[in-house]
Structures are given as structure tokens and as C-alpha cells.
Design a protein around this motif. Structure first.
Motif, mmCIF file in Angstrom:
data_model
loop_
_atom_site.group_PDB
_atom_site.id
_atom_site.type_symbol
_atom_site.label_atom_id
_atom_site.label_comp_id
_atom_site.label_asym_id
_atom_site.label_seq_id
_atom_site.Cartn_x
_atom_site.Cartn_y
_atom_site.Cartn_z
ATOM 1 N N GLY A 59 0.792 -1.228 0.000
ATOM 2 C CA GLY A 59 0.000 0.000 0.000
ATOM 3 C C GLY A 59 0.823 1.278 0.000
ATOM 4 N N ASP A 60 2.154 1.160 0.162
ATOM 5 C CA ASP A 60 2.952 2.385 0.199
ATOM 6 C C ASP A 60 2.894 3.167 -1.112
ATOM 7 N N ASP A 61 2.833 2.446 -2.232
ATOM 8 C CA ASP A 61 2.685 3.131 -3.530
ATOM 9 C C ASP A 61 1.372 3.924 -3.557
ATOM 10 N N LEU A 62 0.340 3.358 -2.933
ATOM 11 C CA LEU A 62 -0.968 4.033 -2.900
ATOM 12 C C LEU A 62 -0.892 5.280 -2.017
ATOM 13 N N ARG A 63 -0.230 5.150 -0.867
ATOM 14 C CA ARG A 63 -0.082 6.303 0.035
ATOM 15 C C ARG A 63 0.714 7.422 -0.624
ATOM 16 N N GLU A 64 1.686 7.027 -1.456
ATOM 17 C CA GLU A 64 2.455 8.039 -2.189
ATOM 18 C C GLU A 64 1.661 8.653 -3.329
ATOM 19 N N GLY A 65 0.575 8.003 -3.713
ATOM 20 C CA GLY A 65 -0.237 8.515 -4.814
ATOM 21 C C GLY A 65 0.320 8.181 -6.184
ATOM 22 N N LYS A 66 1.134 7.115 -6.261
ATOM 23 C CA LYS A 66 1.710 6.731 -7.552
ATOM 24 C C LYS A 66 0.628 6.332 -8.544
ATOM 25 N N ARG A 67 0.684 6.922 -9.726
ATOM 26 C CA ARG A 67 -0.322 6.645 -10.761
ATOM 27 C C ARG A 67 0.235 5.596 -11.719
ATOM 28 N N THR A 68 0.190 4.367 -11.264
ATOM 29 C CA THR A 68 0.728 3.262 -12.054
ATOM 30 C C THR A 68 -0.253 2.843 -13.151
ATOM 31 N N VAL A 69 0.193 1.956 -14.033
ATOM 32 C CA VAL A 69 -0.704 1.420 -15.062
ATOM 33 C C VAL A 69 -1.873 0.683 -14.403
ATOM 34 N N LEU A 70 -1.582 -0.047 -13.334
ATOM 35 C CA LEU A 70 -2.633 -0.733 -12.569
ATOM 36 C C LEU A 70 -3.685 0.264 -12.086
ATOM 37 N N VAL A 71 -3.245 1.361 -11.535
ATOM 38 C CA VAL A 71 -4.165 2.413 -11.089
ATOM 39 C C VAL A 71 -4.908 3.000 -12.287
ATOM 40 N N GLY A 72 -4.170 3.191 -13.378
ATOM 41 C CA GLY A 72 -4.780 3.746 -14.597
ATOM 42 C C GLY A 72 -5.941 2.883 -15.079
ATOM 43 N N PHE A 73 -5.716 1.567 -15.143
ATOM 44 C CA PHE A 73 -6.805 0.659 -15.543
ATOM 45 C C PHE A 73 -7.973 0.770 -14.575
ATOM 46 N N ALA A 74 -7.686 0.857 -13.288
ATOM 47 C CA ALA A 74 -8.754 0.905 -12.285
ATOM 48 C C ALA A 74 -9.574 2.195 -12.422
ATOM 49 N N ILE A 75 -8.888 3.320 -12.572
ATOM 50 C CA ILE A 75 -9.575 4.603 -12.729
ATOM 51 C C ILE A 75 -10.463 4.581 -13.979
ATOM 52 N N ASN A 76 -9.962 3.903 -14.986
ATOM 53 C CA ASN A 76 -10.619 3.867 -16.283
ATOM 54 C C ASN A 76 -11.795 2.901 -16.313
ATOM 55 N N GLN A 77 -11.667 1.786 -15.603
ATOM 56 C CA GLN A 77 -12.644 0.710 -15.754
ATOM 57 C C GLN A 77 -13.633 0.612 -14.592
ATOM 58 N N ALA A 78 -13.299 1.213 -13.457
ATOM 59 C CA ALA A 78 -14.205 1.098 -12.312
ATOM 60 C C ALA A 78 -15.434 1.988 -12.530
ATOM 61 N N PRO A 79 -16.558 1.656 -11.911
ATOM 62 C CA PRO A 79 -17.721 2.557 -11.945
ATOM 63 C C PRO A 79 -17.291 3.924 -11.393
#
Lengths: 244, 244
Positions: free
Chosen positions: B147-167
Motif C-alpha cells: 500500500g505504500d505506492d498508494l499512500r504516495e499517490g503513484k499513478r501506475t498502469v494498474l491504477v490507470g486501468f482501475a480509474i478507467n474501468q471502475a464505476p
């Protein structure tokens, strides 16, 4: 969400650091493009490497003294300030650049040493002139607000003399005022008074005069033709002049 | 006065920046000391210069997306994340280093291009594997808290897919959580759930597999002898393995 997320100040800091890194890289790229005269193992490359490392060391001494100055021994304040301006400023602004030009033009090492005898005291005098103007200069002429160096907490040679020579209660006052971001006009005026009365301004001016004399004497001993000699003399005069 | 004056955090930041500048300088000094093969105008010097500039550009894209990501269009989040890992990570960690070694050893440009066909997708897959492990990995194995990457706010490809595909409501939730320094275990677990349910983890794993395949296929086409081929294959397998 309307604005940017997270901390805009932190973003600005990070972007500024990267910009600085990029500029540091590009400066080296430009230097390398000179080609064989700046290649590995050449005098020019050695000077470039030393210059780059020394300015960072000088910058470190500067920020260290800003935070640690108030708790270090007052007797050493002038010597510490001299080290800072030597590494951060004189070597970087005058000594190494002149040597670099000389080395790239093929100057023998004896001439490069002669250059240092001129450029190092000149650079120190130049920085001390700048520091005096930062406290006592006319903002109309200098283009920067009087007292900004004080607000930043810069531990200049002028400040070093004042800390060292002022009565303890006034030195304590200086320690409290230096680095105070909201330093007012009255406080700046009071700092000026302390610096004058304890003889710090006079000591600094004497040192500037001594270093300037040493620089100009060394300049006249350099085996230079008229045009470069006159050019260096004019540059040196501009660097230590009292006006701006 | 007993402690240090002024702001110790600011001093630490400044000292860290100077240390970084010094390391950047020393890395270039070491590279230059290679001599003629790394001199101005050589392929190795060109690769070195591009590598150094690109990693700073990639780092900038990274910090920009951390602050601006939440207000940029969600449809572009995956492509932006791909740009970041390409410049910040894949080019710097695998593509340019391999090309640099090749160039210094005298590899012709055709072979250097062949290297890129292997090393660039490998580096991208490696970074995406690292990003997946940063959210879903076992801290015992990865050595860094989940979760440290999440706390840092890293915008990874994984995050990109989630932002794009989640409701939208869940994408809003992700935007709020990313960069939250005190993100708790429950929140990290909820982010994991969103990433799995919207298919972001699966999409990332598919992309890692696709990039890995492309890298290994390109590797087998390289005109290499057995020893370097086996060595590169082992390095590549370690880089994209699922374990740590």
C-alpha cells in the motif's frame, strides 16, 4: 474535483529539483561537446569536475551555517564565512572559470596558477562587496530589497565579523534576527547600526580592500598582452566597485 | 540557544538535493573516465545523454500525474501511466543500460536496435510487475509495506486501468484515497477489491504477459552466443517473475 490534488508546493519543489538536474546535465553535455580539449584526463576536464563538486560543497557549508551558525563558536564565525564564500562563490564565479578558459586555450600550468593568484582574491572581494550591498546597498541601485540576505539568514563574512565583535547581547540579537522571514525595516536598521558600531562593516571593507589589492597586484604580474590585461582589469574593477 | 536554528526539515531537503547533485556529477565523471569510447560524439555518449534527460522527463511526468491525475480525463489514464513507466523506468532501468553496454563494446547500430526490441518491453513488464507487487504483494517477500505506492499517490498502469474501468463512484473513491498518507489497512483492502472487481488487475497481468512474451521473442531473435543469451534470459526471467 476542481483544483490539483495533493500539495502544489511539494509539486513545485519537485519540478524545480528536476529542472535543476536537467540544467546540470545540459551544462555537462555542452562542456563535453567541446571535444578533445575537454576530454577525459585533460586539464580542462579536471577543472570542470573540481569546480562542480566544490560549488556543491560550498553550498552545503552555506546551508549548514544557516542552521548551525547560532550554536557554533562565535570566534570561528569569520573563518567559516570565508570558507563558504571561497567554495560557493569565489572558486565557482571567478577562479575556476578563468582557469577553464585558460586551460581550453592551452595555457601552461604556471600561467593557470598565476590566474588563481588574481581570480581567487578577486572572487572573494566580489562576494563580500555583494554581501555588504545586500545589507547597506540602495535597492534602487542593487535591484534587490535591502535586508533580504538577513531574512534568508545568510551567514556572510560581514555577519561573521558582527557576531564576533559585537557585545554578547547584540550578537544574541543578531542570532535571533537572522533568518527571520518577516524582518521589518526597523529591525534591519537596528542590525545595520550594530554592524557599524561593532566595527564589522569597517572590518569587511578593509578585507575587501586587502583582497582587491592582492588581486590587482597579481594581475599586473601576469604575462599578458595589453588587450587581455585591460579586459581583465575592467572586469575586476566592475566586480569590486562600490556602486552596485 | 540549544538546538539548531531555523527549519531542520528544510535543511535536510537542501542537503539531500546537494547530495543528489553530487551523485549526478560523480556518475558523469565515472562515465567520462571510460575515455575515448565514451567521448563526445560517440554512440555511448549519445545514449548516456538521452538516458539522463529522459529519466528526468519521466520523473516529471510521474509527479505531474500525482498532482494532476485526479483532474485529467480518466480515459487517458492508462496511456499516461504507460508513458511514465516507459521514460522513468523502462528506458532508464533496462533499455539504455543494455544499449550502453553494447555501444561501449562496439555493437553495430542494428544490434543496438535489436536490444531495444527486447529490453524496452522487458523494462515495462518489470515495472508493472513491481507496481502490482506494491499493492498485492506479500510484504514478507517484497520487503516493502503493502500500500505504500498508494499512500504516495503513484499513478501506475494498474491504477490507470482501475480509474478507467471502475464505476465512476469507485473511481472517485480511488482518486480520494490515492496520495492519502495515512491510508489504513481497511482502505488498502477496499482498493484491492475495486482493482480486482473492475478487471484492472487482470488487464495489468495480461499486459505484463504480452510485454514479457514480446521481450522473450525479441531476445531469441538476437544474434547472440549461448553465454550472453542465457545470461540475458535469466535476468529477464528474474525481472518479470511473479514471486518478488
Amino acid at each position: 474535483m476542481n483544483g490539483w490534488a495533493l500539495d502544489s508546493g511539494r509539486f513545485g519543489d519537485a519540478a524545480a529539483i528536476l529542472t535543476g538536474d536537467l540544467c546540470l546535465s545540459f551544462s555537462e553535455e555542452s562542456f563535453t561537446e567541446i571535444g578533445p580539449r575537454a576530454a577525459a584526463g585533460t586539464p580542462a576536464r579536471r577543472i570542470f569536475n573540481v569546480m562542480r563538486a566544490e560549488v556543491m560543497a560550498g553550498q552545503y557549508l552555506d546551508i549548514l551555517e544557516e542552521v548551525a551558525g547560532p550554536v557554533r563558536d562565535r570566534a570561528g564565525s569569520v573563518e567559516r564565512a570565508k570558507s563558504i564564500i571561497r567554495y560557493k562563490s569565489a572558486k565557482y564565479s571567478t577562479e575556476h572559470p578563468l582557469a577553464l578558459g585558460g586551460a581550453l586555450a592551452g595555457a601552461p600550468s604556471g600561467l593557470l596558477n598565476g590566474y588563481s593568484g588574481f581570480s581567487l582574491p578577486l572572487g572573494e572581494a566580489f562576494q563580500m562587496r555583494d554581501d555588504v550591498l545586500g545589507v547597506f546597498g540602495d535597492p534602487e541601485t542593487t535591484g534587490k530589497p535591502a535586508g533580504d540576505d538577513l531574512r534568508e539568514g545568510k551567514r556572510t563574512v560581514l555577519v561573521g565579523f558582527a557576531i564576533n565583535q559585537a557585545p554578547p547581547s547584540e550578537a544574541d540579537f543578531l542570532d535571533r534576527m537572522l533568518g527571520k522571514p518577516d524582518l521589518g525595516e526597523d529591525e534591519v536598521a537596528e542590525i545595520r547600526r550594530v554592524m557599524i558600531e561593532c566595527g564589522a562593516l569597517e572590518a569587511t571593507e578593509s578585507l575587501i580592500a586587502e583582497l582587491s589589492d592582492r588581486a590587482f597586484e597579481a594581475l599586473e604580474r601576469l604575462p599578458l598582452e595589453d588587450v587581455p590585461l585591460v579586459a581583465l582589469r575592467q572586469l575586476a574593477e566592475a566586480a569590486v566597485s562600490r556602486a552596485a
